[in-house]
Every structure is written in C-alpha cells, then in structure tokens.
Write an enzyme that holds these catalytic residues in place. Structure first.
Site, PDB file in Angstrom:
ATOM      1  N   LYS A 141     -68.766  -7.420  45.971  1.00 22.79           N
ATOM      2  CA  LYS A 141     -68.242  -8.651  45.387  1.00 22.79           C
ATOM      3  C   LYS A 141     -67.133  -9.218  46.276  1.00 22.79           C
ATOM      4  O   LYS A 141     -67.303 -10.248  46.918  1.00 22.79           O
ATOM      5  CB  LYS A 141     -67.691  -8.397  43.984  1.00 22.79           C
ATOM      6  N   TRP A 181     -72.046  -4.533  31.557  1.00 21.95           N
ATOM      7  CA  TRP A 181     -71.693  -3.371  32.374  1.00 21.95           C
ATOM      8  C   TRP A 181     -71.002  -2.297  31.545  1.00 21.95           C
ATOM      9  O   TRP A 181     -71.212  -1.102  31.767  1.00 21.95           O
ATOM     10  CB  TRP A 181     -70.846  -3.798  33.570  1.00 21.95           C
ATOM     11  N   ASP A 190     -63.436   0.060  35.592  1.00 16.98           N
ATOM     12  CA  ASP A 190     -64.436  -0.496  36.513  1.00 16.98           C
ATOM     13  C   ASP A 190     -63.944  -1.883  36.907  1.00 16.98           C
ATOM     14  O   ASP A 190     -63.951  -2.807  36.103  1.00 16.98           O
ATOM     15  CB  ASP A 190     -65.791  -0.567  35.815  1.00 16.98           C
TER      16      ASP A 190
END
Length: 368
Positions: free
Chosen positions: A205, A107, A181
């Site tokens: 999530k 990511w 993030d």
C-alpha cells in the site's frame, strides 16, 4: 496523465520506480542487480540495514522494539499472531488461550476467522450490524480480563473505515498488548508505536511491492511461540537472525528502502499526513456536496487512504468506469463484497490525481 487508484498493489512514487529502473542491471557499481545478490552478502546487508534504520527513524520506533522483514502478507500474520502470542498466559497451551478482536470490516473478519483456528476468540465489539460504517465506540467494547492480546485493524481497505483514536486496553485486560493490522495506512500518519505491542502490515500500500510483510514487535513479546508455530515464522527466531533465518524477499525490501528514503525527502511522515488530510478532505467535501454520489461511512470513522463511494443510480456504474479509464483514472471499481467505487489515495497519489478525479466526477454527473 495516468492516475492509479488501486487499493493494492498500489501506486509507487515515480522517483522510486525511476531509481529502481536505473539500478536494475547494476546496483551501485556492484555489477549485480539486487535480484541477483546473496542475501548474506555485504551489498544486500547494507540495503536491509539501511531500510531498517530508516523505518525506525520515520516511525520513531523505540529501541525496545524489533523490526522484522517477513513474507506471507497480513493474511499469514493472522495465523502467526496467535501462534506467537496467544499462549503467553497459558503456559504454551493454545487451546486454553483467549484473545480479543474488534470487528470493523472485511479484514477484521478474516483475522477473526483465522485466529479461531487456534484459540478462543472473543469479539469484543463489532460494527457489522451497521454494515461496517464506523469504528465501534470504545465504551461499547467488552474485553476479556485474561486476553492474551487485543487485535484491531486500524484501517479497513475494503470498507473505508479508519481509527482516529488509539484504544487503551491494558487496564481492562491485565496488561494485554494492543496488536494492530496497519497494512493500508502505515506511514500515512504519525503514530505512537509505544502504545502498541505489535504493529504489522503487508507492504503493498504505502511501502512497496507485494511480497514483504513488516512486523514491529516489542521485545518482551518475543519468545512465546506455541509449539505449532513453524520455525521460520517464530518471531524470536526471525529477530535473533535479523530477518535472515531464511531468504527474505530481497527485492521488495530494496524497493521499501527506496520508499523510506523518498518519505524522508518529502519531510517525513508528519508532512505526508498533512497532504493526506488535504487530499481526503477535498474528495469527501465533494462527495458530501453531491446528490449524484453517496458515501456511507460515518464522518468520524472515514479513512484518509481508501474512499468508497457509490453512484446513487448504479445503472451508471459501467459507464462511469469506462469513462474514468479513458480519462486515465484507473482501478476505481469497488471491492466485489462492497460494490460501488473506491479511490485509494495513498502517500504516492499526488493532490493532482484527486483533483483530476473530482473534475471527472463533476463532468460525469453533469452529463448523466
């Protein structure tokens, strides 16, 4: 019993799903489903205001931070962050802006590639040469003195790496804010929001269904958007309109609000953090004791949320996954870029799910 180890969209608390089912056709006697409500009506306004207030309470978010409910996921924010922040030191000129990124996995890599479309990116540190098995030690970072911000991904969902420290960056960068993030571990552990300039993450999530993006931004960082930033994604405009400049993802916000209530009922983030520590320790302790399975992440950087592991003889992978599915242990296959297996054990995964996974792993190892 079914246990869903998906990395996202991920398992939700059963109590939340049951309440959503009960309220599907008629929310609180309104005669409407939340899906049908006007986002500007008093019914939905009460939903979004309560969700915002509960999130502020759960994370102890200071008053000088704004909470934005947006769309597009963390991938969209990878573009919106440079568009909103990068030109703050160059008079609005993105082409002359420098931003710092730390690369700890898949990511982070995506974030870097997207930011490079808009401005100069300095990769201040990277663990790519270690196959993303750790967070680079803070002493190894080479930050830019003129960076507009410093970006980190504090939990790498695919690679299973998590920051266990908050990096200090302001002194070396002339006061650049830290941007994080936190998609895959927000609300799983206590954080000091005041140490970050921006925190963002996709909801799918620990917060709710896909479609909602949370952005927590310090007020002094609003109002610096470059001319190329779309109006609907200009953080200041979103903040000035209480996330209602355009139609927000109403149902996803509603579910997120139910999750926030559920977390409060569990004792808050601190209580869930202790459970998450217990679940992760149980699984890692078994992996460390096994000669049938292997985990490759440095101990100091192991994620509590996403646990990649491998069968030492990968010829057994298909049989392992088939047997797991028969045992009600779902979505354990690792990401295609990494391989192996991955158990995502978010807030809503009970301890019993981890215990069931370990019992299956022991039985499979014994039989193979």
């Amino acid at each position: 019993m079914i246990y869903n180890f998906s990395a996202g969209p991920a398992v939700l608390p059963k109590q939340v799903l049951q309440q959503a089912a009960d309220e599907m056709l008629d929310w609180h006697g309104s005669g409407m489903s939340v899906m049908e409500m006007s986002h500007r009506g008093r019914e939905f306004t009460s939903i979004i205001d309560t969700a915002r207030d509960d999130l502020r309470t759960l994370l102890n978010i200071p008053e000088n931070y704004r909470i934005l409910f947006m769309q597009g996921g963390a991938l969209a924010e990878n573009a919106l962050i440079p568009m909103n922040l990068a030109a703050r030191r160059t008079g609005g000129d993105l082409s002359r802006a420098t931003v710092d990124y730390v690369n700890t996995g898949s990511w982070s890599t995506k974030s870097i590639k997207e930011a490079q479309r808009y401005c100069k990116v300095n990769v201040a540190a990277s663990s790519e040469s270690q196959k993303f098995a750790e967070v680079p030690p803070r002493a190894s970072w080479r930050l830019s003195p003129d960076a507009a911000y410093v970006h980190v991904c504090t939990n790498e969902t695919i690679d299973g790496v998590e920051y266990q420290f908050v990096p200090e960056v302001a002194a070396e960068t002339g006061g650049a804010p830290l941007v994080a993030d936190m998609s895959s571990h927000i609300l799983s552990r206590v954080i000091d929001v005041s140490r970050y300039g921006v925190i963002y993450g996709g909801a799918q999530k620990n917060i709710g269904p896909a479609g909602l993006t949370i952005v927590i931004v310090r007020e002094d960082l609003l109002g610096h958007a470059a001319a190329c930033c779309p109006t609907a994604f200009n953080w200041k405009i979103v903040a000035d309109n209480d996330s209602m400049y355009n139609t927000p993802p109403t149902y996803a916000i509603y579910i997120a609000g139910l999750v926030f209530k559920w977390i409060k009922a569990q004792g808050g983030v601190a209580a869930l953090e202790q459970r998450n520590i217990e679940k992760a320790k149980l699984l890692y302790d078994y992996l460390d004791s096994s000669d049938f399975y292997d985990t490759r992440i440095a101990v100091a950087s192991r994620s509590r949320m996403n646990v990649p592991f491998f069968l030492r003889d990968e010829a057994n992978n298909a049989a392992f996954l088939a047997g797991a599915a028969e045992a009600g242990l779902l979505q354990l296959k690792g990401h295609k870029s990494v391989g192996g297996m991955r158990a995502s054990i978010y807030n809503a995964m009970p301890l019993e799910g981890v215990q069931a996974l370990i019992a299956y792993m022991k039985a499979f190892a014994s039989n193979h």
